[in-house]
Write an enzyme that holds these catalytic residues in place. Sequence first.
Site, PDB file in Angstrom:
ATOM      1  N   HIS A   1      27.189  37.897  37.025  1.00  0.00           N
ATOM      2  CA  HIS A   1      27.484  38.084  38.439  1.00  0.00           C
ATOM      3  C   HIS A   1      26.269  37.656  39.238  1.00  0.00           C
ATOM      4  O   HIS A   1      25.141  37.885  38.810  1.00  0.00           O
ATOM      5  CB  HIS A   1      27.827  39.555  38.731  1.00  0.00           C
ATOM      6  CG  HIS A   1      28.529  39.734  40.024  1.00  0.00           C
ATOM      7  ND1 HIS A   1      27.840  39.850  41.204  1.00  0.00           N
ATOM      8  CD2 HIS A   1      29.845  39.752  40.324  1.00  0.00           C
ATOM      9  CE1 HIS A   1      28.722  39.965  42.180  1.00  0.00           C
ATOM     10  NE2 HIS A   1      29.953  39.902  41.677  1.00  0.00           N
TER      11      HIS A   1
ATOM     12  N   ASP B   1      36.330  41.555  36.310  1.00  0.00           N
ATOM     13  CA  ASP B   1      37.452  40.757  35.816  1.00  0.00           C
ATOM     14  C   ASP B   1      37.636  40.827  34.312  1.00  0.00           C
ATOM     15  O   ASP B   1      38.667  40.418  33.791  1.00  0.00           O
ATOM     16  CB  ASP B   1      37.279  39.298  36.231  1.00  0.00           C
ATOM     17  CG  ASP B   1      37.486  39.167  37.709  1.00  0.00           C
ATOM     18  OD1 ASP B   1      38.351  39.874  38.233  1.00  0.00           O
ATOM     19  OD2 ASP B   1      36.768  38.379  38.337  1.00  0.00           O
TER      20      ASP B   1
HETATM   21  N1  ACO Z   1      28.342  32.725  30.196  1.00  0.00           N
HETATM   22  C1  ACO Z   1      27.252  32.132  29.692  1.00  0.00           C
HETATM   23  N2  ACO Z   1      26.113  31.931  30.378  1.00  0.00           N
HETATM   24  C2  ACO Z   1      26.084  32.371  31.648  1.00  0.00           C
HETATM   25  C3  ACO Z   1      27.192  33.018  32.247  1.00  0.00           C
HETATM   26  C4  ACO Z   1      28.348  33.207  31.464  1.00  0.00           C
HETATM   27  N3  ACO Z   1      29.424  33.801  31.958  1.00  0.00           N
HETATM   28  N4  ACO Z   1      26.874  33.344  33.517  1.00  0.00           N
HETATM   29  C5  ACO Z   1      25.608  32.919  33.706  1.00  0.00           C
HETATM   30  N5  ACO Z   1      25.129  32.331  32.590  1.00  0.00           N
HETATM   31  C6  ACO Z   1      23.790  31.800  32.381  1.00  0.00           C
HETATM   32  C7  ACO Z   1      23.563  30.492  33.125  1.00  0.00           C
HETATM   33  O1  ACO Z   1      23.907  29.376  32.333  1.00  0.00           O
HETATM   34  C8  ACO Z   1      22.078  30.576  33.401  1.00  0.00           C
HETATM   35  O2  ACO Z   1      21.384  30.267  32.215  1.00  0.00           O
HETATM   36  P1  ACO Z   1      19.952  29.504  32.270  1.00  0.00           P
HETATM   37  O3  ACO Z   1      19.037  30.412  33.030  1.00  0.00           O
HETATM   38  O4  ACO Z   1      19.587  29.308  30.851  1.00  0.00           O
HETATM   39  O5  ACO Z   1      20.231  28.206  33.005  1.00  0.00           O
HETATM   40  C9  ACO Z   1      21.838  32.054  33.693  1.00  0.00           C
HETATM   41  O6  ACO Z   1      22.872  32.734  32.960  1.00  0.00           O
HETATM   42  C10 ACO Z   1      21.910  32.413  35.169  1.00  0.00           C
HETATM   43  O7  ACO Z   1      23.185  32.070  35.656  1.00  0.00           O
HETATM   44  P2  ACO Z   1      23.515  31.427  37.056  1.00  0.00           P
HETATM   45  O8  ACO Z   1      24.512  30.312  36.848  1.00  0.00           O
HETATM   46  O9  ACO Z   1      22.270  31.108  37.807  1.00  0.00           O
HETATM   47  O10 ACO Z   1      24.217  32.623  37.742  1.00  0.00           O
HETATM   48  P3  ACO Z   1      25.001  32.552  39.112  1.00  0.00           P
HETATM   49  O11 ACO Z   1      24.598  33.751  39.864  1.00  0.00           O
HETATM   50  O12 ACO Z   1      24.830  31.241  39.787  1.00  0.00           O
HETATM   51  O13 ACO Z   1      26.529  32.634  38.639  1.00  0.00           O
HETATM   52  C11 ACO Z   1      28.635  33.483  38.074  1.00  0.00           C
HETATM   53  C12 ACO Z   1      27.259  33.792  38.677  1.00  0.00           C
HETATM   54  C13 ACO Z   1      29.289  32.289  38.813  1.00  0.00           C
HETATM   55  C14 ACO Z   1      29.553  34.700  38.274  1.00  0.00           C
HETATM   56  C15 ACO Z   1      28.460  33.161  36.565  1.00  0.00           C
HETATM   57  O14 ACO Z   1      27.855  34.249  35.909  1.00  0.00           O
HETATM   58  C16 ACO Z   1      29.783  32.802  35.896  1.00  0.00           C
HETATM   59  O15 ACO Z   1      30.223  31.648  35.989  1.00  0.00           O
HETATM   60  N6  ACO Z   1      30.442  33.793  35.194  1.00  0.00           N
HETATM   61  C17 ACO Z   1      31.699  33.554  34.557  1.00  0.00           C
HETATM   62  C18 ACO Z   1      32.823  33.543  35.599  1.00  0.00           C
HETATM   63  C19 ACO Z   1      33.140  34.921  36.103  1.00  0.00           C
HETATM   64  O16 ACO Z   1      33.340  35.866  35.338  1.00  0.00           O
HETATM   65  N7  ACO Z   1      33.241  35.033  37.439  1.00  0.00           N
HETATM   66  C20 ACO Z   1      33.621  36.278  38.107  1.00  0.00           C
HETATM   67  C21 ACO Z   1      32.561  36.733  39.045  1.00  0.00           C
HETATM   68  S1  ACO Z   1      32.972  38.294  39.695  1.00  0.00           S
HETATM   69  C22 ACO Z   1      34.131  38.008  40.866  1.00  0.00           C
HETATM   70  O17 ACO Z   1      34.222  36.989  41.508  1.00  0.00           O
HETATM   71  C23 ACO Z   1      35.041  39.118  41.121  1.00  0.00           C
END
Ligand code: ACO
Length: 431
Positions: free
Chosen positions: A311, A369
């Site tokens: 998140h 979710d």
């Molecule tokens: N699976 C694997 N790796 C992940 C995930 C994940 N679900 N989420 C983040 N990471 C990793 C990224 O690759 C990044 O790694 P790095 O530092 O080695 O490059 C690190 O964790 C930081 O992640 P960011 O992408 O910077 O996090 P951001 O805040 O931009 O993204 C998001 C948040 C979009 C929710 C992301 O975690 C994601 O895509 N999750 C899966 C989709 C999801 O469940 N979305 C629901 C959100 S809640 C809602 O809307 C109700």
Amino acid sequence: MSNTAKGSVTVTLDGSNKSATLPLLQGSIGPDVFDIRKLYSDLGVFTFDPGYGGTAACESEITYIDGDQGVLLYRGYPIEQLAEKSDFIEVSYLLLNGELPTPEQRKKFEHDVTMHTMVHEQLRSFFQGFRRDAHPMAILCGVVGALSAFYHDSLDINDPAQREISAFRLLAKVPTIAAWAYKYSIGQPFMYPRNDLSYAENFLYMMTAVPAEDWKPNPILSRAMDRILVLHADHEQNASTSTVRLAGSTGANPFACIAAGIAALWGPAHGGANEAVLKMLGEIGSVENIPDFIAKVKDKNSGVKLMGFGHRVYKNFDPRAKIMQATCHEVLKELGIKDEPLLDLAVALEKIALEDEYFVSRKLYPNVDFYSGIILKAMGIPTHMFTVLFAVARTIGWVSQWKEMIEDPAQRIGRPRQIYTGPAQRDYPTR
Ligand code: ACO
């Protein structure tokens, strides 16, 4: 609206004698922010913040999140207490008006919402224009946008009375449109709203009832649906809410703004995640395949993410996920589902991910979710309706945030700047 300057931050431009003193503002809780509005006029520079991770785009009194502590408050009330003691209609009143209603206020509010649940009969014909296999989010987005063509008497955003009617219309009609989008996709007759039922019951009724049979609400399922609505009702300046505010900042009418929010919610990184979780669990198939799947998630070149994890704001745990997990067990018990392979898979996946260094070091925890999809599936709601349900719940958050923005005297059109990295001016070649 007000905030207090508790100090200032001085920014000096390297290699020049220019500096700017920026007020340091304090909210009621949460980190201080410094006000960069005069940065460009004082120093001639902009700030750069793709994804807005370090930028407060507005002042708001509605929802507070402390991502490190796993805290979520609606108008100051913890989500755990609201999920346990309140219900969606009361939470909607709270989000919209700022305080919990008295019993009389609640009665009137509920009455005013139910009096708007039907849609203009001509809107029915819009549905026939879509292919039967259209995603219900496509239908929802289109038909909600089309409401502006039907309710001309509530489009003047500068009239508080019209803003109020629009708020009621959206809160009341989005479930009807959402349920009809589903009925259309399965070829069943549309069920008209029933105003003797609660908000959650009526929504379940319009989705699952058929004219040929009696329909009785199941209190556990109605309660679970109500809780899902409460948990998703607002979440401060997330992508879809910011979209609603940005569209609204231009003076666009509320129906158009909410349609824009629905479009933003659709993406798998936001509201589409609960649908994506189920798809992912289906693809993993069984517990033995989890290690291979986790290896793919860790491989940056694979483009695979663990859906339902991570998140932007919660870096400890998502308080909504905890409540959802408990609700999930309640619903499965009520429905007599002892062995739900997807739930077993989800639990095993959660356990491994919570212990794995990759997820631990990145502070990736299950979000709301991760469990909502399993509950909805157990309730017989098809996967492609999951994001639609989220939109039904979030409508009150969008409407409350939109109203707050319009009523904020500091409101201006939203218009971010950029750092331009394309070619500098050049002359068109002579050929
Ligand atoms: N699976 C694997 N790796 C992940 C995930 C994940 N679900 N989420 C983040 N990471 C990793 C990224 O690759 C990044 O790694 P790095 O530092 O080695 O490059 C690190 O964790 C930081 O992640 P960011 O992408 O910077 O996090 P951001 O805040 O931009 O993204 C998001 C948040 C979009 C929710 C992301 O975690 C994601 O895509 N999750 C899966 C989709 C999801 O469940 N979305 C629901 C959100 S809640 C809602 O809307 C109700």
